[in-house]
Enzyme design. Structure first.
Site, PDB file in Angstrom:
ATOM      1  N   GLY A  14      -3.126   8.012 -14.680  1.00  0.00           N
ATOM      2  CA  GLY A  14      -2.757   7.272 -15.881  1.00  0.00           C
ATOM      3  C   GLY A  14      -3.801   6.221 -16.217  1.00  0.00           C
ATOM      4  O   GLY A  14      -4.474   5.685 -15.333  1.00  0.00           O
ATOM      5  N   ARG A  21       0.143  19.626 -15.677  1.00  0.00           N
ATOM      6  CA  ARG A  21      -0.209  20.081 -14.326  1.00  0.00           C
ATOM      7  C   ARG A  21       0.889  19.780 -13.319  1.00  0.00           C
ATOM      8  O   ARG A  21       1.279  20.635 -12.527  1.00  0.00           O
ATOM      9  CB  ARG A  21      -1.523  19.418 -13.887  1.00  0.00           C
ATOM     10  CG  ARG A  21      -2.753  19.892 -14.645  1.00  0.00           C
ATOM     11  CD  ARG A  21      -3.989  19.159 -14.155  1.00  0.00           C
ATOM     12  NE  ARG A  21      -3.924  17.734 -14.438  1.00  0.00           N
ATOM     13  CZ  ARG A  21      -4.455  17.167 -15.518  1.00  0.00           C
ATOM     14  NH1 ARG A  21      -5.086  17.904 -16.406  1.00  0.00           N
ATOM     15  NH2 ARG A  21      -4.371  15.871 -15.716  1.00  0.00           N
ATOM     16  N   SER A  57       3.481  12.137 -19.536  1.00  0.00           N
ATOM     17  CA  SER A  57       2.594  10.975 -19.580  1.00  0.00           C
ATOM     18  C   SER A  57       3.297   9.840 -20.318  1.00  0.00           C
ATOM     19  O   SER A  57       4.257  10.066 -21.055  1.00  0.00           O
ATOM     20  CB  SER A  57       1.285  11.326 -20.281  1.00  0.00           C
ATOM     21  OG  SER A  57       1.534  11.771 -21.605  1.00  0.00           O
ATOM     22  N   ARG A  99       6.231   7.379 -15.253  1.00  0.00           N
ATOM     23  CA  ARG A  99       5.994   5.953 -15.439  1.00  0.00           C
ATOM     24  C   ARG A  99       7.337   5.266 -15.674  1.00  0.00           C
ATOM     25  O   ARG A  99       8.217   5.810 -16.339  1.00  0.00           O
ATOM     26  CB  ARG A  99       5.076   5.675 -16.642  1.00  0.00           C
ATOM     27  CG  ARG A  99       3.624   6.030 -16.425  1.00  0.00           C
ATOM     28  CD  ARG A  99       2.954   5.025 -15.476  1.00  0.00           C
ATOM     29  NE  ARG A  99       1.539   5.338 -15.287  1.00  0.00           N
ATOM     30  CZ  ARG A  99       1.082   6.173 -14.375  1.00  0.00           C
ATOM     31  NH1 ARG A  99       1.931   6.785 -13.561  1.00  0.00           N
ATOM     32  NH2 ARG A  99      -0.214   6.399 -14.255  1.00  0.00           N
ATOM     33  N   ASP A 123      10.434   6.941  -8.394  1.00  0.00           N
ATOM     34  CA  ASP A 123       9.209   6.519  -7.719  1.00  0.00           C
ATOM     35  C   ASP A 123       8.468   5.483  -8.557  1.00  0.00           C
ATOM     36  O   ASP A 123       7.488   4.915  -8.103  1.00  0.00           O
ATOM     37  CB  ASP A 123       8.301   7.721  -7.458  1.00  0.00           C
ATOM     38  CG  ASP A 123       7.064   7.361  -6.649  1.00  0.00           C
ATOM     39  OD1 ASP A 123       7.207   6.626  -5.654  1.00  0.00           O
ATOM     40  OD2 ASP A 123       5.955   7.788  -7.019  1.00  0.00           O
ATOM     41  N   GLU A 132       6.743  -3.290 -11.472  1.00  0.00           N
ATOM     42  CA  GLU A 132       6.365  -2.869 -10.130  1.00  0.00           C
ATOM     43  C   GLU A 132       5.538  -3.985  -9.492  1.00  0.00           C
ATOM     44  O   GLU A 132       4.558  -4.416 -10.084  1.00  0.00           O
ATOM     45  CB  GLU A 132       5.556  -1.566 -10.168  1.00  0.00           C
ATOM     46  CG  GLU A 132       6.364  -0.372 -10.635  1.00  0.00           C
ATOM     47  CD  GLU A 132       5.552   0.922 -10.662  1.00  0.00           C
ATOM     48  OE1 GLU A 132       4.342   0.882 -10.324  1.00  0.00           O
ATOM     49  OE2 GLU A 132       6.118   1.959 -11.014  1.00  0.00           O
ATOM     50  N   HIS A 167       6.269   3.708  -5.780  1.00  0.00           N
ATOM     51  CA  HIS A 167       5.173   4.375  -6.506  1.00  0.00           C
ATOM     52  C   HIS A 167       4.182   5.011  -5.525  1.00  0.00           C
ATOM     53  O   HIS A 167       3.004   4.644  -5.482  1.00  0.00           O
ATOM     54  CB  HIS A 167       4.455   3.384  -7.433  1.00  0.00           C
ATOM     55  CG  HIS A 167       3.721   4.072  -8.557  1.00  0.00           C
ATOM     56  ND1 HIS A 167       3.463   3.465  -9.750  1.00  0.00           N
ATOM     57  CD2 HIS A 167       3.169   5.326  -8.647  1.00  0.00           C
ATOM     58  CE1 HIS A 167       2.799   4.289 -10.548  1.00  0.00           C
ATOM     59  NE2 HIS A 167       2.611   5.431  -9.897  1.00  0.00           N
ATOM     60  N   ILE A 168       4.679   5.989  -4.773  1.00  0.00           N
ATOM     61  CA  ILE A 168       3.848   6.632  -3.739  1.00  0.00           C
ATOM     62  C   ILE A 168       3.599   8.113  -4.035  1.00  0.00           C
ATOM     63  O   ILE A 168       3.344   8.897  -3.140  1.00  0.00           O
ATOM     64  CB  ILE A 168       4.495   6.482  -2.347  1.00  0.00           C
ATOM     65  CG1 ILE A 168       5.916   7.062  -2.330  1.00  0.00           C
ATOM     66  CG2 ILE A 168       4.493   5.028  -1.916  1.00  0.00           C
ATOM     67  CD1 ILE A 168       6.524   7.143  -0.943  1.00  0.00           C
ATOM     68  N   GLY A 169       3.666   8.480  -5.322  1.00  0.00           N
ATOM     69  CA  GLY A 169       3.513   9.881  -5.705  1.00  0.00           C
ATOM     70  C   GLY A 169       2.264  10.539  -5.156  1.00  0.00           C
ATOM     71  O   GLY A 169       2.298  11.691  -4.724  1.00  0.00           O
ATOM     72  N   SER A 170       1.150   9.831  -5.180  1.00  0.00           N
ATOM     73  CA  SER A 170      -0.113  10.409  -4.713  1.00  0.00           C
ATOM     74  C   SER A 170      -0.479   9.971  -3.294  1.00  0.00           C
ATOM     75  O   SER A 170      -1.598  10.196  -2.846  1.00  0.00           O
ATOM     76  CB  SER A 170      -1.250  10.025  -5.668  1.00  0.00           C
ATOM     77  OG  SER A 170      -1.459   8.619  -5.648  1.00  0.00           O
TER      78      SER A 170
END
Length: 375
Positions: free
Chosen positions: A133, A212, A266, A294, A318, A323, A342-345
């Protein structure tokens, strides 16, 4: 003379011999590569790697705990200054230290707006964010100033899709509630209906946003045997849907018929606060909302009301607004909510690769060649 221009001049003087010269960032060495190809009876290529800077560019890094590979790459060719703490740089420090820099290595926590760009001054050429993002960056203002923006879109797709499925299962099967019972003495004996949750098998899974990440989520959920996976997208994805065995439906149908509603879109003007009281009121009372997109896509006060009023069954988040989420936020008091930071990646390999790409985008932008990923 700058070695780039010296080599370029020599190569151009040989153009009559049929030479072709190409400059690009080499993905493996992460250095500027010059390729000279001669096409005659015999074809051959020569490569040379070098730094093209007469003076080291100045790069500002907004925290000290990015994966080391990215910072090491920058140190080879740039003069780095950084906020030497493992938390986001305070705004006043950011403004004070960005002046005169050629590039900025930042994250979602760092707001890049007109005020900061003015403070940075005319030397700023590149902003690279370690995220998919980029709503924290004033893209329009950057484009007007000729500042290039790098980001990391593809590398985190699989990690985020995995986390989305994990969050869905944890929320639906009440894993955090059950774990708490173990630690607080609530687990007395086996009971036939105690801690029962909702299964994915034979359910209707809805995905809002089918880029994706949304597509990878669908692939991972298919083996759980839902009766249908459906999605809503701003663009027609008929061929993609056919390949994956999923169905594209209007937004209203997605909201009203999904047992699990996953937000994977998005964040932009169109999607801001899109999931509000009007939407929650049309969802099934047994529906479970999952958001790994988001926090701003969901009107959070309306979500809290919907969960308390039983308009929907549960939510797995997440991402939140703000935040980090304050400890007194009502979401943290609700037993039917799972909140992650916020640990998606956040798998190790992904974060290391994100750091590498962020640094490579900076180097490519400063050298005037194609970035690995550019906005």
């Amino acid at each position: 003379m700058n070695p780039v221009f010296r080599q370029l001049s020599a190569a151009l003087s040989s153009a009559r011999l049929g030479c072709s010269i190409r400059y690009a960032i080499d993905v493996h060495s992460r250095r500027l590569q010059r390729t000279i190809s001669v096409d005659r009876a015999n074809t051959y290529q020569t490569h040379r790697y070098y730094c093209c800077f007469e003076m080291k560019p100045k790069v500002y890094v907004t925290r000290n705990d990015y994966a080391r590979i990215g910072l090491d790459l920058l140190r080879e060719e740039c003069d780095i200054s950084l906020w030497d703490e493992a938390y986001p740089v305070p705004r006043d420090e950011f403004l004070k230290n960005v002046a005169g820099k050629d590039a900025i290595y930042c994250s979602l926590n760092d707001r890049i707006d007109k005020e900061l760009l003015d403070q940075a001054g005319p030397n700023l050429k590149v902003i690279s964010t370690i995220s998919v993002g980029y709503d924290h960056i004033d893209v329009k203002e950057c484009k007007q100033r000729g500042i290039r923006i790098g980001y990391t879109p593809d590398v985190l797709t699989d990690a985020t899709a995995e986390l989305t499925v994990a969050l869905l299962l944890a929320t639906a099967r009440r894993l955090f509630e059950a774990n708490k019972q173990v630690h607080t003495g609530g687990w007395k004996s086996w009971s036939p209906m105690w801690m029962c949750g909702t299964g994915v098998k034979n359910s209707v899974v809805g995905i809002f946003g089918f880029g994706r990440i949304g597509q990878e989520v669908a692939k991972r959920l298919a083996p759980f045997k839902p009766s249908r996976i459906q999605f809503t997208s701003r663009t027609d994805k008929f061929l993609t849907a056919e390949d994956l065995g999923v169905t594209q439906v209007p937004f209203d149908e997605l909201v009203e018929t999904s047992d699990f509603l996953i937000i994977a879109c998005s964040y932009n003007i169109e999607t801001a606060n899109m999931f509000n009281d009007a939407v929650f009121s049309r969802m099934k009372p047994s529906a479970i909302l999952i958001n790994t997109s988001r926090g701003g896509v969901v009107e959070q006060h309306d979500l809290i009301h919907a969960l308390r009023a039983g308009k929907i069954q549960a939510a797995g988040l997440d991402v939140t607004t703000p935040e980090p989420l304050p400890l007194d936020n009502p979401l943290l008091t609700l037993p039917n909510v799972v909140v992650l930071p916020h640990i998606g990646s956040a798998d190790i390999e992904t974060r290391i690769e994100m750091s590498r790409i962020t640094a490579c985008n900076i180097l490519a932008g400063l050298k005037g060649v194609k970035m690995l990923s550019e906005v």
